[in-house]
Motif scaffolding. Structure first.
Motif, PDB file in Angstrom:
ATOM      1  N   ARG A 166      41.601  50.455  36.894  1.00  0.00           N
ATOM      2  CA  ARG A 166      41.769  51.540  37.856  1.00  0.00           C
ATOM      3  C   ARG A 166      42.958  51.260  38.782  1.00  0.00           C
ATOM      4  O   ARG A 166      43.728  52.168  39.120  1.00  0.00           O
ATOM      5  N   THR A 167      43.123  49.997  39.164  1.00  0.00           N
ATOM      6  CA  THR A 167      44.250  49.625  40.020  1.00  0.00           C
ATOM      7  C   THR A 167      45.578  49.842  39.303  1.00  0.00           C
ATOM      8  O   THR A 167      46.549  50.316  39.900  1.00  0.00           O
ATOM      9  N   LEU A 168      45.619  49.511  38.013  1.00  0.00           N
ATOM     10  CA  LEU A 168      46.844  49.718  37.236  1.00  0.00           C
ATOM     11  C   LEU A 168      47.207  51.203  37.194  1.00  0.00           C
ATOM     12  O   LEU A 168      48.378  51.573  37.345  1.00  0.00           O
ATOM     13  N   LYS A 169      46.208  52.048  37.017  1.00  0.00           N
ATOM     14  CA  LYS A 169      46.461  53.488  36.983  1.00  0.00           C
ATOM     15  C   LYS A 169      46.950  53.984  38.345  1.00  0.00           C
ATOM     16  O   LYS A 169      47.849  54.833  38.425  1.00  0.00           O
ATOM     17  N   MET A 170      46.368  53.452  39.411  1.00  0.00           N
ATOM     18  CA  MET A 170      46.807  53.833  40.757  1.00  0.00           C
ATOM     19  C   MET A 170      48.265  53.439  40.981  1.00  0.00           C
ATOM     20  O   MET A 170      49.054  54.201  41.552  1.00  0.00           O
ATOM     21  N   ARG A 211      41.762  43.731  26.625  1.00  0.00           N
ATOM     22  CA  ARG A 211      42.119  44.945  25.895  1.00  0.00           C
ATOM     23  C   ARG A 211      42.427  46.111  26.835  1.00  0.00           C
ATOM     24  O   ARG A 211      43.447  46.789  26.679  1.00  0.00           O
ATOM     25  N   LEU A 212      41.550  46.359  27.801  1.00  0.00           N
ATOM     26  CA  LEU A 212      41.741  47.493  28.700  1.00  0.00           C
ATOM     27  C   LEU A 212      42.991  47.314  29.563  1.00  0.00           C
ATOM     28  O   LEU A 212      43.702  48.282  29.854  1.00  0.00           O
ATOM     29  N   THR A 213      43.263  46.078  29.950  1.00  0.00           N
ATOM     30  CA  THR A 213      44.485  45.799  30.719  1.00  0.00           C
ATOM     31  C   THR A 213      45.717  46.091  29.874  1.00  0.00           C
ATOM     32  O   THR A 213      46.662  46.759  30.320  1.00  0.00           O
TER      33      THR A 213
END
Length: 251
Positions: A166-170, A211-213
């Motif tokens: 979520r932080t990466l998307k932000m 994986r998600l990262t």
């Protein structure tokens, strides 16, 4: 209130410079009179901090098996300040207001405090604005990490987040490009454009990026390896990538 130990000459000196109000008492090695320790004494006296001179055995027992105290141990009130997602948002706004491109380091599950400390030290030296890591299944700012960081932990914001994806998307929504380091990447770090607003993501020791990262990175990059060794220690790899970014951002 729980106490936190900060030890090692560089870490204690940086703490006295940045947050002397945290220090309740300073334990110093009796009989040591070199310039580095004298500087720490002057800093403590200027801030009216209690100094107690003790023998080496007392200092060794204080840090137990954590590491080499180098003759200086600071006893602090409470835990080290750790920053959260709200601080990250305010930091991004501050940088935007100054027209300064964010330069961030993200550690995806680095669990060894020695590696965390070394990454913090390299990040501070490279001019990174903040280091981001997940709250769970990752090393925190332990006395060992702070000692290895040689003062960087006292001046560089260490932001812990509950949901790294979520932080990466932000960050992406804020205009920050995400570069993940992965051995299987086709593009190497020296061919990548690391100028502008970027966050460099380094994976954990062994498994690398989760994986998600990986899926939330804009680009995957690698360090070209010429020898038989297939990968570098995460703190070494972090230093290589950060200072390639520094080279590009300052030319």
């Amino acid at each position: 209130m729980a106490q936190q130990l900060v030890y090692g000459l560089h870490a204690v000196q940086a703490l006295l410079k940045s947050s002397p109000q945290q220090v309740q008492e300073l334990l110093l090695l009796r009989g040591r009179k070199d310039q580095k320790l004298q500087k720490i004494i002057r800093q403590a006296e200027q801030n009216e901090i209690t100094i107690r001179f003790v023998d080496r055995k007392a200092l060794d027992e204080k840090v137990a098996d954590e590491g080499n105290h180098q003759g200086a141990v600071a006893i602090c009130a409470g835990e080290t300040r750790v920053y959260d997602e709200q601080y990250l948002k305010s930091l991004l706004q501050q940088l935007e207001d100054k027209s300064e491109a964010p330069f961030l380091l993200i550690l995806d599950g680095v669990t060894d405090p020695h590696n965390l400390g070394a990454c913090l030290r390299s990040a501070e030296a490279a001019g990174v604005h903040a280091v981001i890591a997940p709250k769970d299944n990752a090393a925190g700012l332990t006395p060992t990490a702070r000692k290895v960081a040689c003062g960087a932990a006292e001046v560089l914001p260490f932001i812990t987040v509950t949901n790294l994806a979520r932080t990466l998307k932000m960050l992406q929504q804020a205009g920050v490009w995400i570069f993940g380091a992965a051995g299987e990447a086709e593009q190497d770090v020296y061919q990548s454009s690391l100028t502008g607003p970027i966050a460099l993501v380094m994976g954990a020791e062994g498994p690398g990026l989760r994986r998600l990262t990986r899926e939330n990175c804009d680009h995957l990059i690698k360090i070209p390896m010429a020898g038989e060794v297939s990968s570098l220690n995460v703190s070494v790899a972090t230093g290589v990538c950060l200072f390639e970014a520094v080279r590009q951002r300052t030319r």
